[in-house]
Design a protein around this motif. Sequence first.
Motif, PDB file in Angstrom:
ATOM      1  N   GLY A  86       0.774  -1.070  -0.128  1.00  0.00           N
ATOM      2  CA  GLY A  86      -0.088   0.102   0.074  1.00  0.00           C
ATOM      3  C   GLY A  86       0.667   1.367   0.142  1.00  0.00           C
ATOM      4  N   GLU A  87       2.124   1.057  -0.563  1.00  0.00           N
ATOM      5  CA  GLU A  87       3.165   2.246  -0.507  1.00  0.00           C
ATOM      6  C   GLU A  87       3.800   2.373  -1.730  1.00  0.00           C
ATOM      7  OE1 GLU A  87       7.139   3.160   1.781  1.00  0.00           O
ATOM      8  OE2 GLU A  87       5.693   2.522   3.228  1.00  0.00           O
ATOM      9  N   GLY A  88       3.634   3.265  -2.543  1.00  0.00           N
ATOM     10  CA  GLY A  88       4.170   3.523  -3.816  1.00  0.00           C
ATOM     11  C   GLY A  88       5.486   4.195  -3.802  1.00  0.00           C
ATOM     12  N   SER A  89       6.365   3.575  -2.952  1.00  0.00           N
ATOM     13  CA  SER A  89       7.793   3.973  -2.703  1.00  0.00           C
ATOM     14  C   SER A  89       8.948   2.871  -3.128  1.00  0.00           C
ATOM     15  CB  SER A  89       7.957   4.050  -1.264  1.00  0.00           C
ATOM     16  OG  SER A  89       7.986   3.013  -0.455  1.00  0.00           O
ATOM     17  N   TRP A  90      10.096   3.692  -3.267  1.00  0.00           N
ATOM     18  CA  TRP A  90      11.345   2.725  -3.573  1.00  0.00           C
ATOM     19  C   TRP A  90      11.459   1.614  -2.410  1.00  0.00           C
ATOM     20  CZ3 TRP A  90      12.282   7.248  -6.412  1.00  0.00           C
ATOM     21  CH2 TRP A  90      12.585   7.161  -7.826  1.00  0.00           C
ATOM     22  N   ASN A  91      11.449   1.973  -1.174  1.00  0.00           N
ATOM     23  CA  ASN A  91      11.617   1.264  -0.128  1.00  0.00           C
ATOM     24  C   ASN A  91      10.797   0.013  -0.300  1.00  0.00           C
ATOM     25  OD1 ASN A  91      13.562   2.835   1.008  1.00  0.00           O
ATOM     26  ND2 ASN A  91      12.062   3.823   2.646  1.00  0.00           N
ATOM     27  N   ALA A  92       9.282   0.225  -0.522  1.00  0.00           N
ATOM     28  CA  ALA A  92       8.307  -0.740  -0.512  1.00  0.00           C
ATOM     29  C   ALA A  92       8.613  -1.728  -1.699  1.00  0.00           C
ATOM     30  CB  ALA A  92       7.039  -0.246  -0.340  1.00  0.00           C
ATOM     31  N   GLY A  93       8.801  -1.146  -2.766  1.00  0.00           N
ATOM     32  CA  GLY A  93       9.173  -1.779  -4.192  1.00  0.00           C
ATOM     33  C   GLY A  93      10.276  -2.615  -3.987  1.00  0.00           C
ATOM     34  N   LEU A  94      11.499  -2.305  -3.354  1.00  0.00           N
ATOM     35  CA  LEU A  94      12.673  -2.919  -3.429  1.00  0.00           C
ATOM     36  C   LEU A  94      12.453  -4.124  -2.509  1.00  0.00           C
ATOM     37  CD1 LEU A  94      15.414  -0.219  -3.709  1.00  0.00           C
ATOM     38  CD2 LEU A  94      14.270  -1.354  -5.440  1.00  0.00           C
ATOM     39  N   ARG A  95      11.807  -3.734  -1.515  1.00  0.00           N
ATOM     40  CA  ARG A  95      11.389  -4.861  -0.412  1.00  0.00           C
ATOM     41  C   ARG A  95      10.752  -6.358  -1.172  1.00  0.00           C
ATOM     42  NH1 ARG A  95       7.463  -4.125   5.019  1.00  0.00           N
ATOM     43  NH2 ARG A  95       7.623  -6.371   5.731  1.00  0.00           N
ATOM     44  N   VAL A  96       9.731  -5.899  -1.965  1.00  0.00           N
ATOM     45  CA  VAL A  96       8.870  -7.017  -2.305  1.00  0.00           C
ATOM     46  C   VAL A  96      10.049  -7.469  -3.496  1.00  0.00           C
ATOM     47  CG1 VAL A  96       7.276  -7.399  -4.619  1.00  0.00           C
ATOM     48  CG2 VAL A  96       6.721  -5.565  -2.535  1.00  0.00           C
ATOM     49  N   MET A  97      10.939  -6.771  -4.160  1.00  0.00           N
ATOM     50  CA  MET A  97      11.838  -7.635  -4.947  1.00  0.00           C
ATOM     51  C   MET A  97      12.595  -8.451  -4.224  1.00  0.00           C
ATOM     52  SD  MET A  97      12.828  -4.381  -7.605  1.00  0.00           S
ATOM     53  CE  MET A  97      14.213  -5.454  -8.256  1.00  0.00           C
ATOM     54  N   HIS A  98      13.403  -7.995  -3.155  1.00  0.00           N
ATOM     55  CA  HIS A  98      14.009  -8.927  -2.133  1.00  0.00           C
ATOM     56  C   HIS A  98      13.265 -10.307  -1.654  1.00  0.00           C
ATOM     57  CE1 HIS A  98      17.913  -7.111  -1.639  1.00  0.00           C
ATOM     58  NE2 HIS A  98      17.551  -5.780  -1.390  1.00  0.00           N
ATOM     59  N   GLU A  99      11.881 -10.054  -1.349  1.00  0.00           N
ATOM     60  CA  GLU A  99      11.159 -10.901  -0.872  1.00  0.00           C
ATOM     61  C   GLU A  99      10.843 -12.220  -2.117  1.00  0.00           C
ATOM     62  OE1 GLU A  99       7.902  -8.929   0.605  1.00  0.00           O
ATOM     63  OE2 GLU A  99       9.046  -8.665   2.706  1.00  0.00           O
ATOM     64  N   TYR A 100      10.677 -11.546  -3.230  1.00  0.00           N
ATOM     65  CA  TYR A 100      10.459 -12.289  -4.384  1.00  0.00           C
ATOM     66  C   TYR A 100      11.677 -13.100  -4.441  1.00  0.00           C
ATOM     67  CZ  TYR A 100      10.472 -14.116  -9.060  1.00  0.00           C
ATOM     68  OH  TYR A 100      10.615 -14.990 -10.384  1.00  0.00           O
ATOM     69  N   ALA A 101      12.829 -12.545  -4.663  1.00  0.00           N
ATOM     70  CA  ALA A 101      13.920 -13.371  -4.748  1.00  0.00           C
ATOM     71  C   ALA A 101      14.178 -14.515  -3.655  1.00  0.00           C
ATOM     72  CB  ALA A 101      15.430 -12.600  -4.689  1.00  0.00           C
ATOM     73  N   THR A 102      13.717 -14.152  -2.656  1.00  0.00           N
ATOM     74  CA  THR A 102      13.947 -15.545  -1.481  1.00  0.00           C
ATOM     75  C   THR A 102      12.871 -16.386  -1.792  1.00  0.00           C
ATOM     76  OG1 THR A 102      14.546 -13.759   0.285  1.00  0.00           O
ATOM     77  CG2 THR A 102      13.634 -15.967   1.144  1.00  0.00           C
ATOM     78  N   SER A 103      11.561 -16.086  -2.136  1.00  0.00           N
ATOM     79  CA  SER A 103      10.517 -16.850  -2.445  1.00  0.00           C
ATOM     80  C   SER A 103      10.877 -17.830  -3.425  1.00  0.00           C
ATOM     81  CB  SER A 103       9.247 -16.350  -2.796  1.00  0.00           C
ATOM     82  OG  SER A 103       9.318 -15.845  -4.228  1.00  0.00           O
ATOM     83  N   ILE A 104      11.756 -17.674  -4.486  1.00  0.00           N
ATOM     84  CA  ILE A 104      11.993 -18.693  -5.627  1.00  0.00           C
ATOM     85  C   ILE A 104      13.432 -19.566  -5.148  1.00  0.00           C
ATOM     86  CG2 ILE A 104      10.658 -17.485  -7.034  1.00  0.00           C
ATOM     87  CD1 ILE A 104      13.322 -16.668  -8.307  1.00  0.00           C
ATOM     88  N   GLY A 105      13.774 -19.183  -3.938  1.00  0.00           N
ATOM     89  CA  GLY A 105      15.136 -19.982  -3.697  1.00  0.00           C
ATOM     90  C   GLY A 105      16.399 -19.263  -4.016  1.00  0.00           C
ATOM     91  N   LEU A 106      16.437 -17.963  -4.218  1.00  0.00           N
ATOM     92  CA  LEU A 106      17.825 -17.311  -4.616  1.00  0.00           C
ATOM     93  C   LEU A 106      18.170 -16.925  -3.064  1.00  0.00           C
ATOM     94  CD1 LEU A 106      16.765 -14.984  -7.344  1.00  0.00           C
ATOM     95  CD2 LEU A 106      18.238 -17.055  -7.402  1.00  0.00           C
ATOM     96  N   ASP A 107      19.135 -16.498  -2.407  1.00  0.00           N
ATOM     97  CA  ASP A 107      19.987 -16.045  -1.687  1.00  0.00           C
ATOM     98  C   ASP A 107      19.611 -14.370  -1.413  1.00  0.00           C
ATOM     99  OD1 ASP A 107      21.174 -15.395   0.936  1.00  0.00           O
ATOM    100  OD2 ASP A 107      22.948 -16.642   0.218  1.00  0.00           O
ATOM    101  N   ALA A 108      18.639 -13.860  -1.156  1.00  0.00           N
ATOM    102  CA  ALA A 108      18.684 -12.551  -0.913  1.00  0.00           C
ATOM    103  C   ALA A 108      19.819 -11.614  -0.712  1.00  0.00           C
ATOM    104  CB  ALA A 108      17.093 -12.168  -0.541  1.00  0.00           C
ATOM    105  N   SER A 109      20.213 -12.129   0.262  1.00  0.00           N
ATOM    106  CA  SER A 109      21.312 -11.609   1.051  1.00  0.00           C
ATOM    107  C   SER A 109      22.737 -11.395  -0.073  1.00  0.00           C
ATOM    108  CB  SER A 109      22.027 -12.408   2.211  1.00  0.00           C
ATOM    109  OG  SER A 109      22.497 -13.664   1.935  1.00  0.00           O
ATOM    110  N   GLU A 110      22.525 -12.108  -1.026  1.00  0.00           N
ATOM    111  CA  GLU A 110      23.742 -11.863  -1.819  1.00  0.00           C
ATOM    112  C   GLU A 110      23.265 -11.003  -3.084  1.00  0.00           C
ATOM    113  OE1 GLU A 110      26.719 -13.340  -2.052  1.00  0.00           O
ATOM    114  OE2 GLU A 110      26.054 -13.660  -0.188  1.00  0.00           O
ATOM    115  N   TRP A 111      22.159 -10.245  -2.819  1.00  0.00           N
ATOM    116  CA  TRP A 111      21.837  -9.286  -3.775  1.00  0.00           C
ATOM    117  C   TRP A 111      21.765  -7.766  -3.126  1.00  0.00           C
ATOM    118  CZ3 TRP A 111      19.622 -10.322  -8.804  1.00  0.00           C
ATOM    119  CH2 TRP A 111      19.406 -11.591  -9.204  1.00  0.00           C
TER     120      TRP A 111
END
Length: 494
Positions: A348-373
């Motif tokens: 519910g927040e059209g911001s970079w912080n919220a959007g990049l958080r979604v990208m990190h969470e997507y990476a984790t959800s498919i099995g990537l190591d989000a800490s490496e991004w």
Amino acid sequence: MLFKKTATFITAIMLSFAALFTPFPSHAEAHATNSYQSLENTINAILSDASIKSAMTSVTVRKASTGEIVYEANADRKVTPASTLKLLTAAAALETLGEDYRFTTDVLTDGTISNGVLNGNLYLRGQGDPTLMKKELDQFAATLSKLGVKKINGDLVGDDQWFDNIRLSPSIDKSDETYYYAAQISALTLSPNADYDAGTVIVDAKPTKKGYKPKISVTPDEGIVTIVNKANTVAKGKRNTLSIKRQHGTNKIMVSGNIPVGSSKREWVTVSNPTAHTLAIFKSSLSSKGIKFSSTSKNVRRQAPDTAKVLAVHKSMPLKNLMIPFMKLSNNTHAEILAKTMGKKVYGEGSWNAGLRVMHEYATSIGLDASEWHFEDASGMSHKNKVSSAQLTELLLLVRNAPWYGSFVKSLPISGIDNRFVGGTLRNRLASPSVKGKVIAKTGSLNNVKSLAGYAETKSGETLVFTILTQDHKDSTLPSIDKIATAITTTPIY
């Protein structure tokens, strides 16, 4: 977009895509057999050459069918990915928003229409559509005219509240702000043509007579942009030194330098405050339909009330279609708009912080190591963004199982195909007969950073997934990158 080619070439391309669309089974982190030894030797030789040896590199090549590692060099080294980061942005957007997601722009009012007069405010509300053009605003004006509106006794209001008020990502330097690749991000923005570089205008300069100022035109030709023409037409054959740049913090576009007879120059220049620019163009569209505002009316920015009545709606093309100009042309504005849109949908927040958080969470959800991004934007503009070739190839493998993979791979540039919406940023690269059409990959380029990541068809028809990341080299590493891609497609596999 259609383009001509021989039947043989069509068959080759279709076979390549058939291989790319084939899902792969679960894979282990294992090295392939020594049948790839010749390829390994070739890539090692390329990386040992003086033209790239001193660069910071990370290279990984895998079999698409199993995920086995065919080649790696510094595979876990974190390097600035540049625009290959858009691979993650695109995948996250397709997963989060869906292939059929459409941006909405609408016209509303908090008033009533009586005897040709709209007594109330007129709102133009955006959700970040990067494909909105003047023709859509003209259509809105035509709809209001059909409703009988001839005069508006209220303000023209731009509602861009779908996104936050931060217009530029942290990576954008002051010196970049005039250029199309660093456009301001607004939920209410306009593109000048079907490349969809939202938040820009096209400035064309044409010479007149020697000693006279050149002719300058702007598309769209209304709005809040002003031209300060200090340029000069010079004799044919002289050097073209014309400069077209927006004065920082203003909407004054300064044109200076010399333009020789017989030449021309075109630049996409950003606007300061895309919301105000879009409103000004909309007001011009209304005027062209004979719709006038009262003398006290103003162009303002605020949110439309919940009780406002919708008068007209425009839906953008679906996301699966937008993926073509986004990825083929590596459009930074699309990437940042998609990031903010993902943040709006999920949090519910059209911001970079919220959007990049979604990208990190997507990476984790498919099995990537989000800490490496590590990334602070969605376009790849920042030199602080870091990822390894191992992680990027893993992403490229995992997305092959996604239901939207067809839209994803279709959006990637194809080597040597000169149609801009097919070859994209690879249209002038890897064009030899043995490689043309066989590399389907995302490019990346910043100062002292070059990268390429995607899929390649080998001489035996196998699909390999590869990522080549390079940085910190004073000379371009593109020739070496292309040599590696060529080696992947042409080296015999036994």
